[in-house]
Design a protein around this motif. Structure first.
Motif, PDB file in Angstrom:
ATOM      1  N   GLY A  61      57.072  49.337  29.124  1.00 27.61           N
ATOM      2  CA  GLY A  61      56.953  50.783  28.974  1.00 27.61           C
ATOM      3  C   GLY A  61      58.251  51.416  28.546  1.00 27.61           C
ATOM      4  N   TYR A  62      58.169  52.717  28.305  1.00 28.29           N
ATOM      5  CA  TYR A  62      59.340  53.480  27.912  1.00 28.29           C
ATOM      6  C   TYR A  62      59.226  54.875  28.511  1.00 28.29           C
ATOM      7  CZ  TYR A  62      63.279  55.015  25.114  1.00 28.29           C
ATOM      8  OH  TYR A  62      64.511  55.469  24.728  1.00 28.29           O
ATOM      9  N   ASN A  63      60.260  55.300  29.253  1.00 30.62           N
ATOM     10  CA  ASN A  63      60.302  56.647  29.819  1.00 30.62           C
ATOM     11  C   ASN A  63      61.102  57.549  28.875  1.00 30.62           C
ATOM     12  OD1 ASN A  63      58.875  56.180  32.229  1.00 30.62           O
ATOM     13  ND2 ASN A  63      60.673  55.194  33.095  1.00 30.62           N
ATOM     14  N   PHE A  64      60.413  58.537  28.275  1.00 30.53           N
ATOM     15  CA  PHE A  64      61.059  59.495  27.379  1.00 30.53           C
ATOM     16  C   PHE A  64      61.765  60.594  28.149  1.00 30.53           C
ATOM     17  CE2 PHE A  64      57.480  57.756  24.993  1.00 30.53           C
ATOM     18  CZ  PHE A  64      58.143  57.302  23.871  1.00 30.53           C
ATOM     19  N   LEU A  65      61.175  60.977  29.257  1.00 34.02           N
ATOM     20  CA  LEU A  65      61.687  62.008  30.155  1.00 34.02           C
ATOM     21  C   LEU A  65      61.613  61.465  31.574  1.00 34.02           C
ATOM     22  CD1 LEU A  65      59.679  64.989  28.624  1.00 34.02           C
ATOM     23  CD2 LEU A  65      62.120  64.546  28.288  1.00 34.02           C
ATOM     24  N   PRO A  66      62.328  62.062  32.539  1.00 40.12           N
ATOM     25  CA  PRO A  66      62.229  61.567  33.920  1.00 40.12           C
ATOM     26  C   PRO A  66      60.808  61.658  34.499  1.00 40.12           C
ATOM     27  CG  PRO A  66      64.136  62.986  33.689  1.00 40.12           C
ATOM     28  CD  PRO A  66      63.363  63.078  32.400  1.00 40.12           C
ATOM     29  N   TRP A  67      59.943  62.428  33.878  1.00 39.12           N
ATOM     30  CA  TRP A  67      58.580  62.598  34.398  1.00 39.12           C
ATOM     31  C   TRP A  67      57.494  62.156  33.425  1.00 39.12           C
ATOM     32  CZ3 TRP A  67      56.013  65.967  31.253  1.00 39.12           C
ATOM     33  CH2 TRP A  67      56.794  66.823  30.476  1.00 39.12           C
ATOM     34  N   LEU A  68      57.859  61.585  32.244  1.00 32.44           N
ATOM     35  CA  LEU A  68      56.855  61.221  31.247  1.00 32.44           C
ATOM     36  C   LEU A  68      57.250  59.966  30.484  1.00 32.44           C
ATOM     37  CD1 LEU A  68      54.204  62.126  29.866  1.00 32.44           C
ATOM     38  CD2 LEU A  68      55.622  63.321  28.195  1.00 32.44           C
ATOM     39  N   GLY A  69      56.276  59.063  30.330  1.00 29.57           N
ATOM     40  CA  GLY A  69      56.517  57.844  29.571  1.00 29.57           C
ATOM     41  C   GLY A  69      55.222  57.257  29.047  1.00 29.57           C
ATOM     42  N   VAL A  70      55.329  56.109  28.399  1.00 27.98           N
ATOM     43  CA  VAL A  70      54.171  55.365  27.912  1.00 27.98           C
ATOM     44  C   VAL A  70      54.301  53.928  28.412  1.00 27.98           C
ATOM     45  CG1 VAL A  70      53.761  56.786  25.876  1.00 27.98           C
ATOM     46  CG2 VAL A  70      55.308  54.842  25.718  1.00 27.98           C
ATOM     47  N   GLU A  71      53.147  53.255  28.508  1.00 23.79           N
ATOM     48  CA  GLU A  71      53.135  51.885  29.008  1.00 23.79           C
ATOM     49  C   GLU A  71      51.987  51.128  28.372  1.00 23.79           C
ATOM     50  OE1 GLU A  71      53.922  51.185  33.286  1.00 23.79           O
ATOM     51  OE2 GLU A  71      51.937  50.252  33.274  1.00 23.79           O
ATOM     52  N   GLY A  72      52.204  49.866  28.079  1.00 23.17           N
ATOM     53  CA  GLY A  72      51.157  49.016  27.537  1.00 23.17           C
ATOM     54  C   GLY A  72      51.303  47.620  28.081  1.00 23.17           C
ATOM     55  N   GLY A  73      50.211  46.863  28.040  1.00 22.05           N
ATOM     56  CA  GLY A  73      50.311  45.503  28.547  1.00 22.05           C
ATOM     57  C   GLY A  73      49.030  44.720  28.409  1.00 22.05           C
ATOM     58  N   TYR A  74      49.098  43.484  28.871  1.00 25.42           N
ATOM     59  CA  TYR A  74      47.973  42.557  28.872  1.00 25.42           C
ATOM     60  C   TYR A  74      47.539  42.343  30.317  1.00 25.42           C
ATOM     61  CZ  TYR A  74      45.218  38.327  28.294  1.00 25.42           C
ATOM     62  OH  TYR A  74      44.198  37.409  28.319  1.00 25.42           O
ATOM     63  N   ILE A  75      46.217  42.356  30.556  1.00 24.84           N
ATOM     64  CA  ILE A  75      45.699  42.154  31.908  1.00 24.84           C
ATOM     65  C   ILE A  75      44.607  41.083  31.886  1.00 24.84           C
ATOM     66  CG2 ILE A  75      44.062  44.069  31.693  1.00 24.84           C
ATOM     67  CD1 ILE A  75      44.560  44.590  34.733  1.00 24.84           C
ATOM     68  N   ASP A  76      44.663  40.192  32.855  1.00 17.65           N
ATOM     69  CA  ASP A  76      43.638  39.174  33.068  1.00 17.65           C
ATOM     70  C   ASP A  76      43.040  39.452  34.436  1.00 17.65           C
ATOM     71  OD1 ASP A  76      42.163  36.890  33.765  1.00 17.65           O
ATOM     72  OD2 ASP A  76      43.471  35.581  32.596  1.00 17.65           O
ATOM     73  N   PHE A  77      41.793  39.871  34.456  1.00 17.87           N
ATOM     74  CA  PHE A  77      41.133  40.253  35.703  1.00 17.87           C
ATOM     75  C   PHE A  77      40.667  39.062  36.525  1.00 17.87           C
ATOM     76  CE2 PHE A  77      40.643  43.962  32.976  1.00 17.87           C
ATOM     77  CZ  PHE A  77      40.955  44.998  33.829  1.00 17.87           C
ATOM     78  N   GLY A  78      40.875  37.850  36.050  1.00 16.70           N
ATOM     79  CA  GLY A  78      40.396  36.674  36.760  1.00 16.70           C
ATOM     80  C   GLY A  78      38.996  36.318  36.292  1.00 16.70           C
ATOM     81  N   SER A  79      38.288  35.521  37.090  1.00 15.85           N
ATOM     82  CA  SER A  79      36.933  35.071  36.747  1.00 15.85           C
ATOM     83  C   SER A  79      36.024  35.159  37.961  1.00 15.85           C
ATOM     84  CB  SER A  79      36.963  33.631  36.231  1.00 15.85           C
ATOM     85  OG  SER A  79      37.753  33.533  35.085  1.00 15.85           O
ATOM     86  N   PRO A  80      35.626  36.370  38.334  1.00 14.74           N
ATOM     87  CA  PRO A  80      34.695  36.482  39.459  1.00 14.74           C
ATOM     88  C   PRO A  80      33.392  35.739  39.153  1.00 14.74           C
ATOM     89  CG  PRO A  80      35.544  38.636  38.804  1.00 14.74           C
ATOM     90  CD  PRO A  80      35.964  37.661  37.763  1.00 14.74           C
ATOM     91  N   SER A  81      32.835  35.067  40.152  1.00 12.57           N
ATOM     92  CA  SER A  81      31.583  34.334  39.942  1.00 12.57           C
ATOM     93  C   SER A  81      30.696  34.473  41.169  1.00 12.57           C
ATOM     94  CB  SER A  81      31.862  32.862  39.641  1.00 12.57           C
ATOM     95  OG  SER A  81      32.501  32.247  40.728  1.00 12.57           O
ATOM     96  N   ASP A  82      29.401  34.250  40.946  1.00 14.32           N
ATOM     97  CA  ASP A  82      28.410  34.363  42.017  1.00 14.32           C
ATOM     98  C   ASP A  82      27.303  33.360  41.750  1.00 14.32           C
ATOM     99  OD1 ASP A  82      26.764  35.115  44.081  1.00 14.32           O
ATOM    100  OD2 ASP A  82      26.555  37.190  43.457  1.00 14.32           O
ATOM    101  N   GLY A  83      26.971  32.562  42.743  1.00 16.93           N
ATOM    102  CA  GLY A  83      25.911  31.566  42.615  1.00 16.93           C
ATOM    103  C   GLY A  83      24.667  31.925  43.392  1.00 16.93           C
ATOM    104  N   SER A  84      24.559  33.151  43.871  1.00 12.60           N
ATOM    105  CA  SER A  84      23.434  33.520  44.734  1.00 12.60           C
ATOM    106  C   SER A  84      22.158  33.840  43.971  1.00 12.60           C
ATOM    107  CB  SER A  84      23.816  34.714  45.613  1.00 12.60           C
ATOM    108  OG  SER A  84      24.095  35.840  44.807  1.00 12.60           O
ATOM    109  N   PHE A  85      22.181  33.764  42.631  1.00 11.32           N
ATOM    110  CA  PHE A  85      20.990  34.078  41.839  1.00 11.32           C
ATOM    111  C   PHE A  85      20.162  32.838  41.517  1.00 11.32           C
ATOM    112  CE2 PHE A  85      24.371  37.043  40.439  1.00 11.32           C
ATOM    113  CZ  PHE A  85      23.867  38.183  41.030  1.00 11.32           C
ATOM    114  N   GLY A  86      20.566  31.689  42.027  1.00  7.95           N
ATOM    115  CA  GLY A  86      19.924  30.446  41.644  1.00  7.95           C
ATOM    116  C   GLY A  86      20.649  29.821  40.465  1.00  7.95           C
ATOM    117  N   ASN A  87      21.260  30.643  39.648  1.00  8.45           N
ATOM    118  CA  ASN A  87      22.111  30.207  38.542  1.00  8.45           C
ATOM    119  C   ASN A  87      23.485  30.802  38.775  1.00  8.45           C
ATOM    120  OD1 ASN A  87      20.050  28.886  36.988  1.00  8.45           O
ATOM    121  ND2 ASN A  87      19.291  30.911  36.450  1.00  8.45           N
ATOM    122  N   ASN A  88      24.520  30.035  38.438  1.00  5.24           N
ATOM    123  CA  ASN A  88      25.877  30.527  38.631  1.00  5.24           C
ATOM    124  C   ASN A  88      26.224  31.541  37.531  1.00  5.24           C
ATOM    125  OD1 ASN A  88      28.209  30.487  40.226  1.00  5.24           O
ATOM    126  ND2 ASN A  88      29.261  29.241  38.704  1.00  5.24           N
TER     127      ASN A  88
END
Length: 180
Positions: A61-88
């Motif tokens: 990120g970059y702070n232009f002012l003490p109260w304002l900036g911009v930010e960017g990035g990459y996020i990996d939320f993981g791989s939630p899974s559930d097998g309770s439907f009979g199929n995973n």
């Protein structure tokens, strides 16, 4: 006696005010990373999915002012899974996000809110039925706090994502930021 009480109060308050301004949000670039918990909830006629997994993100990120900036990035939320439907059912969710960030320095802690978007890639795999890949953009928002320690900050935050196909998608994380 009234004057001495005011002087005494001023003596106590002045260092606190100067301490807060000395730790205000620094201008310029920063980088960081976080690890946390993803929660995905889908509740419609075809599926009832409510699971969590460990995720991570890297950001700059970059702070232009003490109260304002911009930010960017990459996020990996993981791989939630559930097998309770009979199929995973496995959901892989990743994305690139961008935010406008507003900050409020309170002593050595910076409180912040952010709003922006994410370009997400969603892979859903149901055993016995195959996979479906999807790409979409969602509104993203968040709030958190960063405790400043020199050039570093310990950061905790909560982020939410507004997707029409998902009832709830949240990421709660803790990480470290380094100001360049």
């Amino acid at each position: 006696m009234i004057i001495s009480r005011k002087m005494w109060m001023a003596t106590l308050v002045a260092p606190a005010l100067s301490f807060g301004s000395a730790h205000a949000v620094e201008l310029g670039p920063y980088v960081g990373g976080s690890v946390g918990q993803t929660t995905i909830k889908i509740d419609d006629n075809a599926i009832d999915f409510d699971k969590s997994d460990t995720g991570w993100k890297l950001y700059a990120g970059y702070n232009f002012l003490p109260w304002l900036g911009v930010e960017g990035g990459y996020i990996d939320f993981g791989s939630p899974s559930d097998g309770s439907f009979g199929n995973n059912v496995d959901i892989d969710l990743t994305g690139w996000e961008a935010f406008v960030v507003g900050s409020l320095p309170v002593g050595p802690v910076d409180l912040f809110v952010k709003a922006g978007g994410i370009a997400a890639k969603v892979d859903v795999h149901v055993s016995g039925f195959g996979s479906e890949d999807n790409s979409d953009e969602y509104f993203a928002y968040g709030a958190g706090a960063a405790w400043n320690i020199g050039k570093f900050a310990i950061r905790v935050e909560a982020e939410g994502y507004d997707d029409n196909d998902v009832d709830d998608l949240y990421f709660l994380s803790a990480g470290v930021t380094y100001r360049l």
